[in-house]
Structure formats: C-alpha cells, structure tokens
Design a protein around this motif. Sequence first.
Motif, PDB file in Angstrom:
ATOM      1  N   ASP A   9      -8.612  -1.575   0.681  1.00  0.00           N
ATOM      2  CA  ASP A   9      -9.616  -1.302  -0.351  1.00  0.00           C
ATOM      3  C   ASP A   9      -9.059  -1.621  -1.738  1.00  0.00           C
ATOM      4  OD1 ASP A   9     -11.497  -0.359   1.502  1.00  0.00           O
ATOM      5  OD2 ASP A   9     -10.695   1.681   1.400  1.00  0.00           O
ATOM      6  N   VAL A  10      -7.803  -1.207  -1.946  1.00  0.00           N
ATOM      7  CA  VAL A  10      -7.173  -1.385  -3.256  1.00  0.00           C
ATOM      8  C   VAL A  10      -5.765  -1.943  -3.059  1.00  0.00           C
ATOM      9  CG1 VAL A  10      -6.407  -0.255  -5.387  1.00  0.00           C
ATOM     10  CG2 VAL A  10      -8.470   0.565  -4.205  1.00  0.00           C
ATOM     11  N   VAL A  11      -5.444  -3.006  -3.785  1.00  0.00           N
ATOM     12  CA  VAL A  11      -4.077  -3.507  -3.870  1.00  0.00           C
ATOM     13  C   VAL A  11      -3.564  -3.217  -5.277  1.00  0.00           C
ATOM     14  CG1 VAL A  11      -2.609  -5.558  -3.959  1.00  0.00           C
ATOM     15  CG2 VAL A  11      -4.265  -5.283  -2.111  1.00  0.00           C
ATOM     16  N   VAL A  12      -2.433  -2.546  -5.351  1.00  0.00           N
ATOM     17  CA  VAL A  12      -1.778  -2.276  -6.632  1.00  0.00           C
ATOM     18  C   VAL A  12      -0.572  -3.204  -6.741  1.00  0.00           C
ATOM     19  CG1 VAL A  12      -0.603  -0.577  -8.067  1.00  0.00           C
ATOM     20  CG2 VAL A  12      -2.546   0.121  -6.639  1.00  0.00           C
ATOM     21  N   VAL A  13      -0.473  -3.911  -7.850  1.00  0.00           N
ATOM     22  CA  VAL A  13       0.629  -4.842  -8.075  1.00  0.00           C
ATOM     23  C   VAL A  13       1.615  -4.201  -9.047  1.00  0.00           C
ATOM     24  CG1 VAL A  13       1.278  -7.153  -8.835  1.00  0.00           C
ATOM     25  CG2 VAL A  13      -0.941  -6.773  -7.717  1.00  0.00           C
ATOM     26  N   GLY A  14       2.763  -3.782  -8.538  1.00  0.00           N
ATOM     27  CA  GLY A  14       3.776  -3.160  -9.384  1.00  0.00           C
ATOM     28  C   GLY A  14       4.002  -1.710  -9.020  1.00  0.00           C
ATOM     29  N   ALA A  22      -2.036   4.761 -10.251  1.00  0.00           N
ATOM     30  CA  ALA A  22      -3.248   4.120  -9.758  1.00  0.00           C
ATOM     31  C   ALA A  22      -3.380   4.289  -8.248  1.00  0.00           C
ATOM     32  CB  ALA A  22      -3.240   2.638 -10.132  1.00  0.00           C
ATOM     33  N   ALA A  23      -2.275   4.127  -7.535  1.00  0.00           N
ATOM     34  CA  ALA A  23      -2.298   4.267  -6.082  1.00  0.00           C
ATOM     35  C   ALA A  23      -2.659   5.686  -5.664  1.00  0.00           C
ATOM     36  CB  ALA A  23      -0.942   3.871  -5.505  1.00  0.00           C
ATOM     37  N   LEU A  24      -2.088   6.684  -6.333  1.00  0.00           N
ATOM     38  CA  LEU A  24      -2.392   8.085  -6.012  1.00  0.00           C
ATOM     39  C   LEU A  24      -3.868   8.391  -6.256  1.00  0.00           C
ATOM     40  CD1 LEU A  24       0.671   9.996  -7.532  1.00  0.00           C
ATOM     41  CD2 LEU A  24       0.229   9.523  -5.119  1.00  0.00           C
ATOM     42  N   ALA A  25      -4.378   7.924  -7.408  1.00  0.00           N
ATOM     43  CA  ALA A  25      -5.774   8.214  -7.746  1.00  0.00           C
ATOM     44  C   ALA A  25      -6.727   7.570  -6.749  1.00  0.00           C
ATOM     45  CB  ALA A  25      -6.082   7.727  -9.166  1.00  0.00           C
ATOM     46  N   SER A  32      -8.085   3.013   1.150  1.00  0.00           N
ATOM     47  CA  SER A  32      -6.849   2.472   1.711  1.00  0.00           C
ATOM     48  C   SER A  32      -6.144   1.694   0.606  1.00  0.00           C
ATOM     49  CB  SER A  32      -7.144   1.565   2.907  1.00  0.00           C
ATOM     50  OG  SER A  32      -7.953   0.461   2.529  1.00  0.00           O
ATOM     51  N   VAL A  33      -4.848   1.956   0.429  1.00  0.00           N
ATOM     52  CA  VAL A  33      -4.115   1.396  -0.709  1.00  0.00           C
ATOM     53  C   VAL A  33      -2.844   0.721  -0.221  1.00  0.00           C
ATOM     54  CG1 VAL A  33      -3.011   1.882  -2.931  1.00  0.00           C
ATOM     55  CG2 VAL A  33      -4.995   3.242  -2.195  1.00  0.00           C
ATOM     56  N   VAL A  34      -2.640  -0.513  -0.650  1.00  0.00           N
ATOM     57  CA  VAL A  34      -1.386  -1.227  -0.473  1.00  0.00           C
ATOM     58  C   VAL A  34      -0.772  -1.436  -1.852  1.00  0.00           C
ATOM     59  CG1 VAL A  34      -0.301  -3.402   0.206  1.00  0.00           C
ATOM     60  CG2 VAL A  34      -2.053  -2.383   1.658  1.00  0.00           C
ATOM     61  N   LEU A  35       0.467  -1.005  -2.023  1.00  0.00           N
ATOM     62  CA  LEU A  35       1.186  -1.195  -3.283  1.00  0.00           C
ATOM     63  C   LEU A  35       2.279  -2.228  -3.045  1.00  0.00           C
ATOM     64  CD1 LEU A  35       2.294   1.468  -5.857  1.00  0.00           C
ATOM     65  CD2 LEU A  35       3.883  -0.309  -5.121  1.00  0.00           C
ATOM     66  N   LEU A  36       2.246  -3.318  -3.794  1.00  0.00           N
ATOM     67  CA  LEU A  36       3.222  -4.393  -3.669  1.00  0.00           C
ATOM     68  C   LEU A  36       4.203  -4.323  -4.833  1.00  0.00           C
ATOM     69  CD1 LEU A  36       0.836  -7.328  -2.673  1.00  0.00           C
ATOM     70  CD2 LEU A  36       2.077  -5.755  -1.172  1.00  0.00           C
ATOM     71  N   GLU A  37       5.469  -4.078  -4.498  1.00  0.00           N
ATOM     72  CA  GLU A  37       6.519  -3.940  -5.508  1.00  0.00           C
ATOM     73  C   GLU A  37       7.478  -5.119  -5.397  1.00  0.00           C
ATOM     74  OE1 GLU A  37       9.678  -3.052  -8.019  1.00  0.00           O
ATOM     75  OE2 GLU A  37       7.584  -2.415  -8.109  1.00  0.00           O
ATOM     76  N   GLY A 488      -7.190   3.680 -10.972  1.00  0.00           N
ATOM     77  CA  GLY A 488      -7.294   4.074  -9.568  1.00  0.00           C
ATOM     78  C   GLY A 488      -8.532   4.879  -9.246  1.00  0.00           C
ATOM     79  N   SER A 489      -9.091   5.504 -10.258  1.00  0.00           N
ATOM     80  CA  SER A 489     -10.289   6.331 -10.040  1.00  0.00           C
ATOM     81  C   SER A 489     -11.565   5.514  -9.938  1.00  0.00           C
ATOM     82  CB  SER A 489     -10.431   7.347 -11.177  1.00  0.00           C
ATOM     83  OG  SER A 489      -9.342   8.256 -11.180  1.00  0.00           O
TER      84      SER A 489
END
Length: 491
Positions: A9-14, A22-25, A32-37, A488-489
């Motif tokens: 649903d959400v990809v966070v970059v960083g 943003a990922a927590l919110a 569903s959240v994927v965070l790419l670091e 994220g909200s």
Amino acid sequence: MGTARPYADVVVVGGGNAGFCAALAAAERGRSVVLLEKGDREHAGGNSYYTAGATRIVHDGLPDLLDIVEPDDRHDATEVPPYSAEEYAADLAKVTGGRNDPDLTRVLVAQSRRVVRWLHGHGLRYRLMYERQAYQRDDGTYLFWGGLHVGNVDGGQGLMADHARAAAALGVDVRYGHAVRDLLVDDCAVTGVGYVTSDGVEGEVAAASVVLAAGGFEADPRLRELHLGRGWANARVRGTSNNTGEVLVEALRIGAGRAGDWSTCHAVAWDAGHPQNESNRELTNRLTRQSYPLGIVVNVDGERFIDEGEDFRNYTYAKYGSQILEQPGSVAFQLFDAELRPMLRAEEYDMPGISVVVADTVDELAREAGIDEAGLRKTVAEYNAAIDTTARFDPTVKDGRRADVRPPKSNWAAPLLTPPFYAYPVTCGITFTFGGLRADTHGRVLADDGSPIPGLLVAGEMLGGLFSGNYPGGTGLAAGAVFGHRAGSVA
C-alpha cells in the motif's frame, strides 16, 4: 505472461526518523508498508542516527514534560520554562530571516508536542537535555533556558533503535541495502519505485503511495558545488554518506517542484584535525565544537569574523560552519583562556584525541597553531580592551556583556588574560541541505504549477521550505516527525 511486481500500500524511501514516522503512521492505519533503506544494517538510519536527539517542541513547562521523559531523568530538573507556539514560530522566523514557509511553520509548531507524545506512545524514549541549554546551580539543581529541552534517550542511536522496535511491532517490512533509483510513473501518477540492492540486484515495488524521506544532497561533493557554491566540495560530511541526492534529482525529473533554499545548508564548526566522518558513527556529536559563544573565533590571520555572542548556540551554530569555510584554508580557531576552559562542553572538548593547542602566552599560541602572530596579538588586545566590564558575565542569559570591536561580540565577552591559552582548530562540517521538494502541509508533492503529483509524498530533509541560511537547534527531528506522521496519515 510477465511476473507481477511485488506490491505494498505504501512504500517509504529512507529509513531515518521521518521515514519511520511515515511508516508508523501508515501501518497503524492498517496499511501494508515497505520501507526501503539505502544503508545496510550497520550504516542505516540516515542523519537521524548521528543526531544528539534534541527535539524542539511546544510545551507548558516541566509538569507538561514529566509524562514523556524517563522517570530516572527528572530528579535534578528544577526549572524548565514554558516554550510557547508564539516563541517557536518567532525563533524560526528570526533565524531564517523570515524566509520560512508560513504554512509549514504553522503546522510544525502546532503539531510538535502532539507528535512527540504519539511517538512516546509507540515506545520512543525521551529525556531532558541538561547539556544543551541548562545551567547547574551551586546547589546542584538546574535552570533551563531557551526552547530546546527534550531529546531522545541515547541520542540518534537510541532514536533509531526505538523506531526499529516500533516498526517491527506494527509489521512494517524494513529492507536494508535497498537504494531507490527510479520512481515508476503511470498516467502522471507515481505507482512504485525501482531499486538496486547492495549486492547489485535490481527490483521494483508497486505501491498506491510513495513517501520520499531519503535526505538531501550533502554527501555529494558535485551537487554541493553546483547548488551551494564554489568551495563546498571541501566541507566535511558530519552524518551519513548515503545522502547523495539521487532521489531528489529523480523527483525533479518526473515533475516535482522545488522549494526552500537550495543555496544554503546546516553547517557547523567541526574538529579540523579529524578526517571526513563517513563511518565515524560513534564520535559524530563529539567532533563538533559548540562552546564558541564563551570565547573568540579567529582565522589564520588572527582576525575575528563572526559575532560569537550573537545569540545562544542553538540559534547560531548551524550557520557558522559556512562562514568558517570562507576563511583562508577553510579553517578557524576557537580561543579560550584558563578561566573559560572549565565552562566548555565536556563531551566535546574533553574527548580523547581532540585537536587543541595549549600555550602560556598568546604569541606562543599563535606560533604553535599556525596563526599570524602579530594579527592575533592585536586582535586579543583590542578585544580585551573593548569589553564592557560594567555588565555581569552570565552564561545562562543573553547578558549584554559586549565587546565593541568589529565584528562586535554582543554577549558573554570575557577577556583572554589567564594562561594557559587554548586554540581549537575547526573547519566546516555539513549536516544537511535546506533545498527540497515543494509540498502541501500533508506532504503531498506538488508540481511547479501547484498541482499535486498523485501517489507521491515527502517528509524530512527532502521537504523544502522550513529553513534558509540558518536553523534553530532541534527543529529537524521535530519537523521530520510532524511531516512524516502527516504523510503517513494520508498515504
């Protein structure tokens, strides 16, 4: 038939403070959240890992903070003055010369206290920042001043460890060693990202929303020279080496608008005897030299070039690095005598291996440090003679004890008379850049014509508009949390 791309649903970059917020919110809303670091596990966390953890928030005084700071951190605090929304907004306007975006400022100020309480509810730990803006009285109690009163337990390391635990508890899929290179676009909407892993494997993730929180361009010498100006390739990088600006460039390529001041940055006085920081994650906050308001700062010609006592450190430290960079050899020297030396911040000036020259006379200090001897002798003599001794020296307030020299020293002017004398060589350490992407107050990225780019949001150092020329200490983590939460909200 081709293989479908992985979807979230959400990809966070960083994976710094803003990205995790943003990922927590998003995750607490059931997304569903994927965070790419970009960094591997050992070098993750962006600039947030390197911070001391100071977070500037509105509050009503000590009783208002007691339910968020750790219980064992409260015993010595006796007086913490309130910090109002009006003061916060005024501080931002003052240090930026009024160039801060009014809408972003309004939201940051209004939401700063609430978002820290939200993070505390997710397990992030906070403490009172005794060492930043507090003075220990003779009875052992503390008097706080200014607006910077709370920070993360264990600094940036504690902040990112707490974030990782909170994200795991909410099921966020954090993938380390994933450097985003491309934003996927379909019919003018962002629909995902393309990445390459640290092992060289390329891949894509499709998403309904992409939140950009990958930092600025401070770790790329070419982009520093392009946007900040000649000589900026020589600045030392204080924080992560991963903030090289490619995600910013990619967002601009697909039509994102620019905002903020691309020609200035957060840059501080940094120990000139240490190499580029890059992997020096344990020492970063001890390599700054921030007790300069008590002494004087000179260049290799022995000349002063800043008003060291213009304001409290937290309102001037982020602009003086660039002025040091402009000096001959991009180096300067912070000078103190034996009376001032015990007042310096121990965690910075007592660290092992610190660069310092100590001498019994000003002339000897100049010779040993490589400062022009006649120039320094003249500067110190004129400074000592120009101090208004009718005003009482008081480091807990802007005491008005000035030296009428050029440039003036507006507060905390104390003569350099008592040997031994100390010279700490410093250069410019860059922290983060101020230019970023144009967005509304929810972090929705806007094109130059003001229209939103569907599916694209931004937070953290990539969000342009809050800072220009200078920066009030502790505002970066607060802004990352506020606008990370807001992105994220709605993602």
